[in-house]
Design a protein around this motif. Structure first.
Motif, PDB file in Angstrom:
ATOM      1  N   PHE A 211       0.852  -1.189   0.000  1.00 22.37           N
ATOM      2  CA  PHE A 211       0.000   0.000   0.000  1.00 22.37           C
ATOM      3  C   PHE A 211       0.884   1.234   0.000  1.00 22.37           C
ATOM      4  N   SER A 212       0.478   2.253  -0.731  1.00 18.70           N
ATOM      5  CA  SER A 212       1.182   3.529  -0.667  1.00 18.70           C
ATOM      6  C   SER A 212       0.724   4.295   0.576  1.00 18.70           C
ATOM      7  N   ILE A 213       1.482   5.304   0.940  1.00 15.70           N
ATOM      8  CA  ILE A 213       1.074   6.159   2.059  1.00 15.70           C
ATOM      9  C   ILE A 213      -0.279   6.795   1.768  1.00 15.70           C
ATOM     10  N   ALA A 214      -0.487   7.217   0.537  1.00 13.28           N
ATOM     11  CA  ALA A 214      -1.776   7.824   0.172  1.00 13.28           C
ATOM     12  C   ALA A 214      -2.910   6.817   0.310  1.00 13.28           C
ATOM     13  N   ASP A 215      -2.688   5.583  -0.128  1.00 11.31           N
ATOM     14  CA  ASP A 215      -3.706   4.536   0.023  1.00 11.31           C
ATOM     15  C   ASP A 215      -4.099   4.376   1.488  1.00 11.31           C
ATOM     16  N   ILE A 216      -3.099   4.364   2.344  1.00 11.05           N
ATOM     17  CA  ILE A 216      -3.329   4.123   3.772  1.00 11.05           C
ATOM     18  C   ILE A 216      -4.098   5.276   4.395  1.00 11.05           C
ATOM     19  N   LEU A 217      -3.731   6.492   4.064  1.00 12.71           N
ATOM     20  CA  LEU A 217      -4.411   7.651   4.637  1.00 12.71           C
ATOM     21  C   LEU A 217      -5.852   7.764   4.150  1.00 12.71           C
ATOM     22  N   GLN A 218      -6.128   7.247   2.960  1.00 14.73           N
ATOM     23  CA  GLN A 218      -7.484   7.322   2.404  1.00 14.73           C
ATOM     24  C   GLN A 218      -8.343   6.106   2.750  1.00 14.73           C
ATOM     25  N   ALA A 219      -7.764   5.123   3.438  1.00 14.91           N
ATOM     26  CA  ALA A 219      -8.489   3.901   3.790  1.00 14.91           C
ATOM     27  C   ALA A 219      -9.531   4.187   4.870  1.00 14.91           C
ATOM     28  N   PRO A 220     -10.493   3.277   5.058  1.00 15.23           N
ATOM     29  CA  PRO A 220     -11.527   3.494   6.077  1.00 15.23           C
ATOM     30  C   PRO A 220     -10.920   3.744   7.457  1.00 15.23           C
ATOM     31  N   PRO A 221     -11.447   4.726   8.185  1.00 11.04           N
ATOM     32  CA  PRO A 221     -10.902   5.029   9.512  1.00 11.04           C
ATOM     33  C   PRO A 221     -11.332   3.986  10.540  1.00 11.04           C
ATOM     34  N   ILE A 222     -10.477   3.801  11.547  1.00  9.46           N
ATOM     35  CA  ILE A 222     -10.831   2.989  12.715  1.00  9.46           C
ATOM     36  C   ILE A 222     -11.040   3.927  13.908  1.00  9.46           C
ATOM     37  N   THR A 223      -9.976   4.538  14.375  1.00  7.73           N
ATOM     38  CA  THR A 223     -10.045   5.630  15.347  1.00  7.73           C
ATOM     39  C   THR A 223      -8.735   6.391  15.238  1.00  7.73           C
ATOM     40  N   TYR A 224      -8.783   7.701  15.236  1.00 13.24           N
ATOM     41  CA  TYR A 224      -7.635   8.532  14.883  1.00 13.24           C
ATOM     42  C   TYR A 224      -6.417   8.221  15.746  1.00 13.24           C
ATOM     43  N   PRO A 225      -5.246   8.055  15.105  1.00 12.92           N
ATOM     44  CA  PRO A 225      -4.917   8.303  13.691  1.00 12.92           C
ATOM     45  C   PRO A 225      -5.050   7.070  12.814  1.00 12.92           C
ATOM     46  N   LEU A 226      -5.667   6.021  13.305  1.00 14.09           N
ATOM     47  CA  LEU A 226      -5.604   4.718  12.660  1.00 14.09           C
ATOM     48  C   LEU A 226      -6.621   4.570  11.535  1.00 14.09           C
TER      49      LEU A 226
END
Length: 411
Positions: A211-226
């Motif tokens: 996964f790219s960093i962008a992919d990870i940041l745009q993925a469904p949130p769990i609880t911030y920052p995750l």
């Protein structure tokens, strides 16, 4: 430490195994470890078995290890059942080593195994809620919420779906770290991207996708920052390690692939200020381990650390003194923790990618370090490894983990 060695390792691929029982997964890991050590079952003098959730999931309490290993033919020898949250596998390893040091055995087997995947998602995630003091749950949640309150979470950064309550623990730990050092979600994503890239060539990993960093940041949130890729999945699996003392090693004639245990140290949490990270449990144990081994953190070639989320790696990299406090995120962003970097961390892909059947995780970390130190990691192999570092933590009490284990290995 006296001459104690790892002479055999084995593990299943971690993931979803609906077609395999806990007994079958355990047998597979043990068989691989025996083959790796060129031993037979009758060589094993003791078994130390780690498991956390089978009592909760299917009602097997009290003799979990006996129920597995007596049927497999390991009869008449001591079988010890151990449980210490996500650090259970490491505790089995540690107790096996202590048995050898005490002279009670010459060869011992440590096994960690779990069947955690369940169609009932709420039941599956609730298995983790007993990894803190259930009689003081409100006390514990109040502490976690106070830790998290030092930083505001963005709108829409919490999942409406069930997730492990330990994700809120990592949210709170990140908040403390961000308040102290200015760490960012992008740094956590860089750690996560690195681990997923490492997993691509690990045949034992549950996930093998980059996964790219962008992919990870745009993925469904769990609880911030995750976000979802930053968090270890629920997994089934088993791992096994065989330890042996030096005199027996010479008798067996298997020195060629043996890996020496320089230190194995364990301890429990204690009361401290949340911001006092120099007194963190992992830091205290790391200092003890380095002293016992007679090496410093600058001599570590490769590390496997407990990244139940990428935040865990951020914090433990610093607590293990692999970098200065507050520098863990920058270390990852520079590429220092990648394969080929200054200090490769989680070349297995870590818990985020390899998976996290909780009682098997610590032994899986040892499996990966042994593989690296033997030069057998294939495309993931680092250059000329000399010393491997393992860190595995479990449960939560107050502001830190309830238990933890740090080990140092060498060729």
């Amino acid at each position: 430490m006296s001459d104690i060695y790892i002479i055999g390792v084995g593990m299943t691929r971690f993931g979803r195994h609906p077609q395999h029982s806990l007994k079958q997964l355990s047998a597979s890991a043990v068989e691989e470890a025996l083959t790796d050590a060129t031993l037979e079952k009758n060589h094993i003098e003791e078994i130390h078995f780690a498991n956390c959730v089978q009592g909760y999931m299917d009602g097997q309490h009290m003799i979990r290890g006996h129920a597995i290993f007596l049927e497999q033919g390991f009869q008449g020898i001591p079988i010890f059942n151990l449980e210490s949250g996500c650090a259970s596998g490491s505790m089995a390893f540690h107790m096996a080593v202590r048995s050898l040091l005490s002279g009670q055995a010459d060869i011992a087997l440590a096994v960690g195994a779990e069947k955690m995947v369940c169609e009932d998602k709420r039941k599956m995630f609730n298995a983790f809620t007993s990894a803190w003091d259930v009689q003081r749950s409100q006390w514990q949640m109040d502490i976690i919420n106070r830790m998290a309150a030092v930083v505001d979470s963005p709108q829409g950064s919490q999942s409406p779906r069930p997730y492990s309550p330990f994700m809120d623990v990592y949210k709170a730990e990140f908040a403390q770290h961000q308040a102290l050092y200015g760490s960012s979600q992008e740094q956590v994503a860089a750690i996560c991207a690195k681990n997923h890239q490492h997993s691509v060539h690990n045949p034992k990993a549950q996930f093998q996708q980059a996964f790219s960093i962008a992919d990870i940041l745009q993925a469904p949130p769990i609880t911030y920052p995750l976000t979802l890729p930053m968090c270890a999945p629920i997994s089934d699996g088993a791992a096994a390690v065989i330890v042996c003392n030096g005199s027996k090693l010479a008798q067996l004639g298997v020195q060629g692939r043996a890996v020496r245990i320089l230190a194995t140290v364990t301890g429990s949490g204690r009361e401290r200020a949340a911001s006092d990270l120099q007194q963190h449990l992992v830091t205290r144990l790391a200092d003890q381990a380095y002293a016992k081994a007679g090496v410093g953190p600058e001599e570590v070639s490769v590390a496997e650390v407990h990244d139940a989320t990428a935040v865990g790696e951020l914090i433990e990299t610093e607590n293990l003194r692999l970098c200065e406090p507050g520098a863990g995120g920058t270390l990852a962003q520079r590429g220092d923790t990648c394969i080929g970097g200054r200090i490769p961390i989680n070349t297995s892909g870590g818990l985020e990618s390899r998976g996290h059947p909780i009682a098997a995780t610590g032994i899986a970390q040892l499996y990966d370090l042994v593989t690296q130190l033997r030069g057998e990691a294939g495309p993931r192999q680092i250059s000329h490894p000399r010393i491997g570092l393992q860190c595995n933590v479990g449960g939560f009490w107050g502001v830190e983990e309830a238990s933890a284990h740090v080990a140092l290995l060498s060729r």
